[in-house]
Design a protein around this motif. Structure first.
Motif, PDB file in Angstrom:
ATOM      1  N   ARG A  23      37.002  28.514 -32.368  1.00  0.00           N
ATOM      2  CA  ARG A  23      37.078  27.472 -31.338  1.00  0.00           C
ATOM      3  C   ARG A  23      35.839  26.565 -31.412  1.00  0.00           C
ATOM      4  NH1 ARG A  23      39.383  28.768 -26.296  1.00  0.00           N
ATOM      5  NH2 ARG A  23      38.657  30.893 -26.631  1.00  0.00           N
ATOM      6  N   SER A  24      34.658  27.169 -31.568  1.00  0.00           N
ATOM      7  CA  SER A  24      33.439  26.347 -31.676  1.00  0.00           C
ATOM      8  C   SER A  24      33.540  25.379 -32.840  1.00  0.00           C
ATOM      9  CB  SER A  24      32.199  27.218 -31.920  1.00  0.00           C
ATOM     10  OG  SER A  24      32.034  28.121 -30.892  1.00  0.00           O
TER      11      SER A  24
ATOM     12  N   GLU B  46      35.785  22.577 -32.014  1.00  0.00           N
ATOM     13  CA  GLU B  46      35.144  21.595 -31.141  1.00  0.00           C
ATOM     14  C   GLU B  46      34.217  20.663 -31.926  1.00  0.00           C
ATOM     15  OE1 GLU B  46      35.481  24.178 -27.011  1.00  0.00           O
ATOM     16  OE2 GLU B  46      33.616  24.240 -28.158  1.00  0.00           O
TER      17      GLU B  46
ATOM     18  N   MET C 128      36.364  18.335 -33.741  1.00  0.00           N
ATOM     19  CA  MET C 128      36.841  17.296 -32.821  1.00  0.00           C
ATOM     20  C   MET C 128      35.769  16.226 -32.635  1.00  0.00           C
ATOM     21  SD  MET C 128      39.091  15.936 -30.916  1.00  0.00           S
ATOM     22  CE  MET C 128      40.397  16.840 -30.094  1.00  0.00           C
ATOM     23  N   SER C 129      34.506  16.633 -32.451  1.00  0.00           N
ATOM     24  CA  SER C 129      33.499  15.586 -32.257  1.00  0.00           C
ATOM     25  C   SER C 129      33.271  14.799 -33.542  1.00  0.00           C
ATOM     26  CB  SER C 129      32.197  16.108 -31.652  1.00  0.00           C
ATOM     27  OG  SER C 129      31.803  17.294 -32.207  1.00  0.00           O
TER      28      SER C 129
ATOM     29  N   GLU D  56      43.220  17.790 -32.422  1.00  0.00           N
ATOM     30  CA  GLU D  56      43.937  18.069 -31.160  1.00  0.00           C
ATOM     31  C   GLU D  56      44.899  19.231 -31.331  1.00  0.00           C
ATOM     32  OE1 GLU D  56      45.702  14.305 -30.276  1.00  0.00           O
ATOM     33  OE2 GLU D  56      43.803  13.493 -29.503  1.00  0.00           O
TER      34      GLU D  56
ATOM     35  N   LEU E 130      42.948  22.583 -31.748  1.00  0.00           N
ATOM     36  CA  LEU E 130      42.397  23.105 -30.487  1.00  0.00           C
ATOM     37  C   LEU E 130      43.497  23.637 -29.564  1.00  0.00           C
ATOM     38  CD1 LEU E 130      39.462  20.719 -29.570  1.00  0.00           C
ATOM     39  CD2 LEU E 130      39.396  23.216 -29.547  1.00  0.00           C
TER      40      LEU E 130
ATOM     41  N   ASP F 144      23.193  22.334 -29.817  1.00  0.00           N
ATOM     42  CA  ASP F 144      24.338  21.550 -29.363  1.00  0.00           C
ATOM     43  C   ASP F 144      24.701  20.548 -30.448  1.00  0.00           C
ATOM     44  OD1 ASP F 144      25.441  20.281 -26.334  1.00  0.00           O
ATOM     45  OD2 ASP F 144      25.598  19.093 -28.176  1.00  0.00           O
ATOM     46  N   GLU F 145      25.984  20.438 -30.750  1.00  0.00           N
ATOM     47  CA  GLU F 145      26.397  19.582 -31.875  1.00  0.00           C
ATOM     48  C   GLU F 145      26.012  18.118 -31.662  1.00  0.00           C
ATOM     49  OE1 GLU F 145      28.870  21.339 -30.103  1.00  0.00           O
ATOM     50  OE2 GLU F 145      30.689  20.127 -29.948  1.00  0.00           O
TER      51      GLU F 145
END
Ligand code: XCC
Ligand code: SF4
Length: 655
Positions: free
Chosen positions: A113-114, A117, A120-121, A171, A174, A394-395
């Motif tokens: 999941r990380s 994410e 996604m960013s 999308e 996730l 933090d990304e």
């Protein structure tokens, strides 16, 4: 008498008996000399509880813990053991077993999941630190997630905009964790008969999180009390790990960080350098370590290190973070799981940066004895000791975080005490294999030429394929199980695919080099390896990358000539020195995918013979794969070989 007992010196490990690795032996002795205890000593001082170890201690409500030891001399007649509520040994062992699956599946899946994410960013272009590195992989993943990769313009099919594909893929990916309807999309990547079997058995995972939550519910006091129904849910959650969370973690990491290809490096504590700043990264998620690698190699930091009196910066990895940055950047591997404290005891570790999973809390105590900065980086993984520094990663400010960490390590170089002792031992390794590179290096496809994997399995040069994976365990001699099992397999012409700490152990032993073929392998495997120039043991990455093994096996099935399903293949799985809940989840998704899987050390099912028989024997009739336990590593390998031969016979390709 009490005082005398308290005065007694704690039991210490015998370094030779504790590990087969000379570097480890040397450092255990060194720790003892300095009066610092390590996991090896603690394993001597504290013995495990026999009831818990056999799976029959229930603490799921406060009327317990209820302990149901096997009667001395075994069960005669009816098994009347039960907990206060009446829970049988089968219920208790099955509940415990699937709670381990829940723990393991959640670890892999939350890691996935990380990454999703971060992906996604990257897709949203919110971060400078991460981009889409592998567009080919992106397209393959998009397809597997039913994302359109082409568009129709005026009746013509055109490639769709890559940014759009990335965004929709992120999308969709996730969504796999928590969608309210349907089933995991990746399940259809399995051979069709396997998918149909899962469907028939009612174990298609609906989404990743739900299957884990449902385990916690079903194992709560007074819910599911049928071991067959309990393990059914365990199966569903394990599949959600292997064909869901783990597979997504691997795929998305490949998209953002690049798909690995064979790369040369080194392994063992001897990779640390006395005259360099040594930064050790440890844990599992490559999200931070990728950036640490980039920053540590930047001219700015190298100059800074030189200004501070060091010759350079030496990075090294431990556990699966090591495997991740090894397979993509060739960063050397410093240590297996059990050697983590020893890396600090060298006195030359200027910073140890940890993320998640497999991190000893005792690292903090060891670090106190040296100058080492121990840095936790993840909001879900902190330590109580006050010498531990927390730099939350933090990304969105990844580069700044990584710079801060690397600079802290460099600044710490001058604080080294004189007592540096780095063992000399290290070995060369080639890592970074995967589905793509196995295909590429073995003839460019899976079938049809002298070089391909399928043809070599069919003609018997390769007797079969084994996935040998998993941890170290301080209850058994470090690396002995790993190395003995793997050597026995390759001696018998079984090609080995490895991940996790087994891969690190094999690297330390020199088994991950093409040259190992001529030394350790049977004639058939030697011929194949020498012809195409690959090691007989292929490093496929970290523990989430066990998904690469699933996909490689699927390609073998699809290429033809070796049956229709994963359970037809002459393959077997093994974790000789497992310890983590993740290993149980991995073992179980291999079993449910049709693979005979043998564990060493012990399995927490031995106190419940009926449940044990169900997953060791009955399961073969249900899933074509089943569990087994074998502590003796030679016998362990031969059980796998016997299974491989059984499958060869069924395929009609036995000699
Ligand atoms: Fe941990 Fe993955 Fe086990 Fe090694 S092999 S001890 S889980 S690092 Ni995964
Ligand atoms: Fe004992 Fe049953 Fe409570 Fe478990 S759930 S602790 S077996 S009473």
């Amino acid at each position: 008498a009490v005082a005398a007992k308290a005065d007694k010196a704690p039991k210490l490990a015998d370094p030779i008996k504790a590990s087969i690795d000379p570097a480890t032996q040397q450092m255990i002795a060194r720790a003892q000399e300095l009066g610092i205890d390590t996991v090896f000593d603690r394993a001597e001082a504290m013995k495990p509880c026999a009831i818990g170890a056999t799976g029959i201690c229930c603490k799921n409500c406060s009327m317990g813990p209820c302990r149901l030891p096997l009667p001395k001399g075994g069960i005669v007649g009816e098994d009347t053991r039960k907990g206060l509520c009446g829970a049988t040994p089968n219920t208790i062992a099955a509940r415990n077993f699937i709670r381990m699956i829940a723990g393991g599946a959640s670890a892999h899946s939350d890691h996935g999941r990380s990454v999703a994410e971060v992906f996604m960013s990257a897709a949203r272009k919110e971060t400078d630190a991460y981009q889409i590195k592998d567009t080919q992989k992106l397209l393959a993943v998009a397809e597997a997630l039913d994302v359109a990769t082409t568009v129709e313009v005026d009746g013509e099919t055109k490639a769709r905009d890559m940014d759009e594909i990335a965004l929709e893929t992120a999308e969709k990916a996730l969504n796999e964790w928590g969608k309210s309807e349907g089933e995991l999309l990746y399940l259809k990547r399995a051979p069709k008969p396997r998918y149909e079997l899962w469907k028939k058995m009612g174990v298609l995972p609906r989404n990743i999180d739900r299957e884990i939550v449902e385990i916690m519910h079903r194992t709560h006091m007074g819910v599911d009390q049928d071991y067959r129904n309990l393990i059914k849910q365990g199966t569903r959650a394990a599949l959600a790990d292997g064909w869901g969370g783990s597979m997504l973690a691997t795929d998305l990491q490949d998209i953002v960080f690049g798909t690995p290809s064979p790369i040369q490096s080194e392994a063992n504590l001897g990779i640390m350098k006395e005259d360099h700043v040594n930064i050790i990264v440890h844990g599992h998620e490559p999200v931070l370590s990728e950036i640490v690698v980039a920053v540590a190699q930047s001219p700015e930091m190298l100059d800074y290190a030189k200004k501070k009196g060091a010759k350079g910066i030496q990075l090294g990895g431990i556990c699966c973070t090591a495997n991740e940055i090894l397979q993509r950047h060739g960063i050397p591997t410093a240590a297996t799981f059990l050697q983590q404290e020893l890396a600090i005891i060298t006195g030359a570790c200027d910073a140890m940066v940890v993320d998640i999973q497999c991190i000893f809390q005792n690292l903090a105590n060891v670090a106190k004895c040296f100058h080492t900065k121990l840095i936790t980086t993840h909001p879900i993984a902190k330590m109580e000791q006050d010498n531990v520094i927390h730099i939350e990663f933090d990304e969105h400010h990844a580069l700044d975080d990584a710079k801060k960490i690397v600079k802290m390590a460099i600044d710490n170089f001058e604080n080294r005490k004189t007592e540096v002792m780095i063992p000399r031992h290290k070995a060369a390794q080639v890592a970074g294999f995967g589905v793509e590179s196995i295909e590429y290096h073995l003839g460019g496809s899976f079938r049809g030429t002298f070089y391909t994997l399928n043809d070599n399995i069919i003609n018997g040069r390769i007797r079969g394929v084994a996935g040998v994976v998993g941890c170290n365990n301080a209850r058994t001699r470090h690396n002995e199980g790993h190395i003995t099992v793997v050597k026995e397999l390759i001696k018998n012409d079984v090609l080995v695919l490895t991940t996790g700490c087994n891969a690190i152990a094999c690297a330390m032993e020199g088994l991950l080099t093409p040259e190992a073929a001529g030394v350790y392998c049977g004639p058939g495997l030697t011929e194949v390896c020498e012809t195409v120039g690959i090691p007989p043991v292929l490093h496929l990455g970290s523990c989430v990358d066990n998904s690469r093994i699933l996909l490689a096996a699927t390609e073998v099935v699809k290429a033809g000539g070796l049956g229709n399903d994963l359970s037809d293949l002459p393959v077997a799985g093994s974790a000789p020195e497992w310890m983590s809940e993740k290993a149980i989840s991995i073992g179980h998704y291999f079993v449910a995918s049709g693979v005979y899987t043998v564990f060493g050390v012990g399995l927490p099912v031995e106190g419940a013979p009926v449940f044990q028989n169900y997953i060791f024997n009955e399961f073969e009739k249900l899933y074509g794969g089943m569990w087994d336990l074998e502590i003796d590593p030679i016998k362990h390998a031969h059980k796998m070989i016997a299974h491989i031969d059984k499958k060869r016979k069924a395929l009609g390709i036995d000699k």
